[in-house]
Design a protein around this motif. Structure first.
Motif, short mmCIF file in Angstrom:
data_model
loop_
_atom_site.label_atom_id
_atom_site.label_comp_id
_atom_site.label_asym_id
_atom_site.label_seq_id
_atom_site.Cartn_x
_atom_site.Cartn_y
_atom_site.Cartn_z
N GLU A 206 0.82 -1.22 0.00
CA GLU A 206 0.00 0.00 0.00
C GLU A 206 0.86 1.27 0.00
N GLY A 207 1.94 1.21 -0.79
CA GLY A 207 2.80 2.39 -0.95
C GLY A 207 3.82 2.60 0.14
N THR A 208 3.90 1.71 1.12
CA THR A 208 4.87 1.84 2.20
C THR A 208 5.87 0.70 2.14
N ALA A 209 7.16 1.04 2.25
CA ALA A 209 8.21 0.03 2.26
C ALA A 209 8.43 -0.43 3.69
N TYR A 210 8.32 -1.74 3.90
CA TYR A 210 8.47 -2.30 5.24
C TYR A 210 9.76 -3.11 5.34
N ARG A 211 10.43 -2.95 6.48
CA ARG A 211 11.62 -3.74 6.78
C ARG A 211 11.22 -4.88 7.72
N GLY A 212 11.81 -6.04 7.50
CA GLY A 212 11.41 -7.20 8.29
C GLY A 212 12.01 -7.27 9.67
N LEU A 213 13.32 -6.92 9.79
CA LEU A 213 14.00 -7.11 11.07
C LEU A 213 15.12 -6.08 11.23
N THR A 214 15.14 -5.40 12.36
CA THR A 214 16.21 -4.46 12.67
C THR A 214 16.72 -4.71 14.09
N PHE A 215 17.90 -4.18 14.36
CA PHE A 215 18.41 -4.11 15.73
C PHE A 215 18.06 -2.75 16.29
N GLY A 216 17.76 -2.70 17.59
CA GLY A 216 17.36 -1.44 18.21
C GLY A 216 18.38 -0.34 18.03
N SER A 217 19.66 -0.69 18.03
CA SER A 217 20.74 0.24 17.73
C SER A 217 21.96 -0.61 17.38
N SER A 218 23.02 0.03 16.91
CA SER A 218 24.18 -0.73 16.45
C SER A 218 24.82 -1.54 17.56
N TRP A 219 24.73 -1.05 18.82
CA TRP A 219 25.39 -1.83 19.86
C TRP A 219 24.59 -3.04 20.30
N TYR A 220 23.42 -3.26 19.69
CA TYR A 220 22.71 -4.52 19.90
C TYR A 220 23.24 -5.62 18.98
N TYR A 221 24.09 -5.25 18.03
CA TYR A 221 24.63 -6.26 17.11
C TYR A 221 25.36 -7.38 17.84
N SER A 222 25.96 -7.07 18.98
CA SER A 222 26.78 -8.09 19.67
C SER A 222 25.95 -9.11 20.44
N PHE A 223 24.65 -8.90 20.57
CA PHE A 223 23.83 -9.83 21.35
C PHE A 223 23.91 -11.27 20.83
N PRO A 224 23.79 -11.50 19.51
CA PRO A 224 23.89 -12.89 19.03
C PRO A 224 25.24 -13.52 19.35
N LEU A 225 26.31 -12.73 19.33
CA LEU A 225 27.63 -13.27 19.65
C LEU A 225 27.69 -13.70 21.11
N SER A 226 27.04 -12.94 22.00
CA SER A 226 27.08 -13.28 23.42
C SER A 226 26.44 -14.64 23.68
N GLN A 227 25.54 -15.07 22.79
CA GLN A 227 24.89 -16.36 22.97
C GLN A 227 25.82 -17.53 22.65
N LEU A 228 26.97 -17.25 22.05
CA LEU A 228 27.90 -18.32 21.66
C LEU A 228 28.98 -18.57 22.70
N SER A 229 29.02 -17.76 23.76
CA SER A 229 29.92 -17.99 24.90
C SER A 229 31.38 -18.14 24.47
N VAL A 230 31.84 -17.26 23.61
CA VAL A 230 33.18 -17.38 23.05
C VAL A 230 34.12 -16.33 23.63
N ASN A 231 35.36 -16.72 23.85
CA ASN A 231 36.38 -15.78 24.31
C ASN A 231 37.01 -15.05 23.14
N GLY A 232 37.18 -13.75 23.29
CA GLY A 232 37.84 -12.97 22.25
C GLY A 232 39.34 -12.94 22.41
N THR A 233 39.81 -13.20 23.62
CA THR A 233 41.25 -13.23 23.87
C THR A 233 41.60 -14.43 24.73
#
Length: 445
Positions: A206-233
């Protein structure tokens, strides 16, 4: 005849020894039980009677501090006066506090315990927990483990008590799903299932472009990584492991799937969930109020999980934990205040005003936002149904998943999205960048 008498006497002696041994064991068991009972009934130290002033450091204003902490504490403990040190508990905040001769007794350790160690204020609470017979089982699964995992000395001690939780959820706009004729999300969905849903609700209607999925802000990007319980160092050497651990590639592949949905992500897009042109967004539970006030017909379900880790929500970072300063002269009083602030009574009141309780008693969070929205059912039990992932092994070199813009893992995702390069190239470059940070920290120490 003499032999027979000797045999009888020997038999009587043996029987006596057996009886005496049994009696001794019985006495020993009774004594042990009495000792255990005495330990169980050990006198719990009481709040001192004399007037006490405690300073409380957290980045709130006076009104917020009064509403959620000060007023009820002072009512519950008439001899206690709380003073606010309204600063962020980080290096800059602690430097400012100490330069003004403000020495907080209690701090909100929302940036972890490393900075408390750096400023020599970190204090383990295990002895106070034991002395006060404080029940750590009151908290939701994993929260105490996460706090212990962030012990800055790597000894699995407890440097903070959970006061408020951080709960990311998946919000969805019912009207957009209805427009596309797609079923609503449900609790316990995998990332693959949510991304498939996102593809089905991305596009123009109906004339509106819809996006399916977003993150609330860029610093929410790391949430999926936290679920993997991985050490960075590497905890021992400080070696950065971004290119060695497959979890980091897996993480960027997931980000790529989301941003690659045609029409779902473009650099200049300004669509938001509040504007009602986003079907699903990953954001914090406390966003409910703004969505209700915006008139959105929304629902929310638990945060998506990895298919091979169905019982691993984001591991909540450090959460909002209350720590006691090593230099406090009123540690017992400070602990009693924390004990009250984490009671079911106080947590229920705070939950009704919109604060997220870390207690596992669902009757507490069933009152979430009830003061503002008494007739709404926000599926609180559903969004809390997935326990947090196990925290990675503590490494003093970090980096740590944090709910603020200084999250290096989120920076990796941003770099990946903006550069358009493949995961291996981005991870190699970010690894070099972070290795420099580790070496600077090593040289500083």
């Amino acid at each position: 005849m003499m032999v027979q008498k000797k045999f009888v006497m020997l038999f009587i002696l043996l029987i006596s020894l057996v009886v005496m041994s049994a009696c001794n064991n019985k006495i020993k068991e009774t004594t042990q039980k009495e000792d255990e009972t005495q330990n169980d009934q050990a006198e719990v130290p009481e709040m001192p009677d004399e007037p006490i002033t405690l300073s409380f450091m957290l980045p709130w204003d006076d009104e917020m501090f009064a509403n959620y902490i000060k007023d009820d504490v002072e009512k519950h403990f008439p001899n206690i006066t709380l003073e606010l040190v309204g600063l962020t508990v980080d290096a800059a905040g602690l430097e400012e506090a100490f330069s003004k001769n403000m020495n907080p007794d209690i701090v909100l350790a929302h940036n972890g315990y490393e900075v408390l160690k750096e400023f020599d204020v970190a204090y383990p609470l295990d002895d106070l927990v034991e002395q006060n017979q404080y029940d750590l089982d009151r908290f939701r699964e994993g929260l105490i483990d996460i706090a212990r995992a962030r012990d800055p000395y790597g000894e699995n001690k407890l440097y903070g008590i959970p006061f408020e939780d951080l709960v990311p959820v998946l919000y969805y706009n019912k009207s957009i799903f209805d427009k596309f004729g797609v079923d609503y999300p449900v609790d316990n969905m995998t990332w693959d299932e949510v991304i498939d849903l996102a593809r089905n609700v991305t596009g123009e209607k109906e004339g509106t472009a819809y996006r399916g999925l977003t993150f609330g802000s860029s610093w929410y990007y790391s949430f999926p990584l936290s679920q993997l319980s991985v050490n960075g160092t590497d905890p021992e050497t400080g070696e950065v492991l971004f290119t060695q651990k497959e979890e980091f590639t897996k993480y960027l592949d997931l980000i790529d799937q989301i941003v690659s949905i045609p029409g779902n992500f473009e650099q200049e897009m300004e669509s938001t969930f509040v504007n009602q042109d986003v079907a699903m967004t990953l954001h914090h539970l406390t966003n409910i109020s703004s969505y209700v006030e915006a008139g959105i017909d929304f629902g929310m379900v638990s945060f998506p999980v990895w298919k091979d880790k169905p019982n691993a929500a984001p591991y909540k970072f450090i959460g909002q934990t209350l720590a006691i300063s090593k230099h406090s002269e009123n540690k017992l009083a400070a602990f009693k205040v924390i004990e009250y602030l984490t009671s079911a009574e106080k947590q229920t009141k705070n939950a009704s005003l919109g604060r997220i309780s870390p207690l596992k008693d669902l009757s507490v969070m069933s009152q979430f936002l009830s003061e503002q929205f008494p007739d709404n059912d926000f599926n609180i039990e559903g969004v809390l149904s997935v326990p947090p992932a196990e925290p990675p092994v503590y490494s003093k070199w970090g980096p740590f998943i944090q709910i603020n813009p200084n999250d290096f893992y989120s920076d990796i995702a941003v770099e990946f999205i903006e550069s358009g390069e493949d995961p291996a190239t981005v991870l190699r470059r970010m690894e070099e960048t972070y290795q420099t940070k580790v070496e600077e920290e090593m040289n500083r120490n």
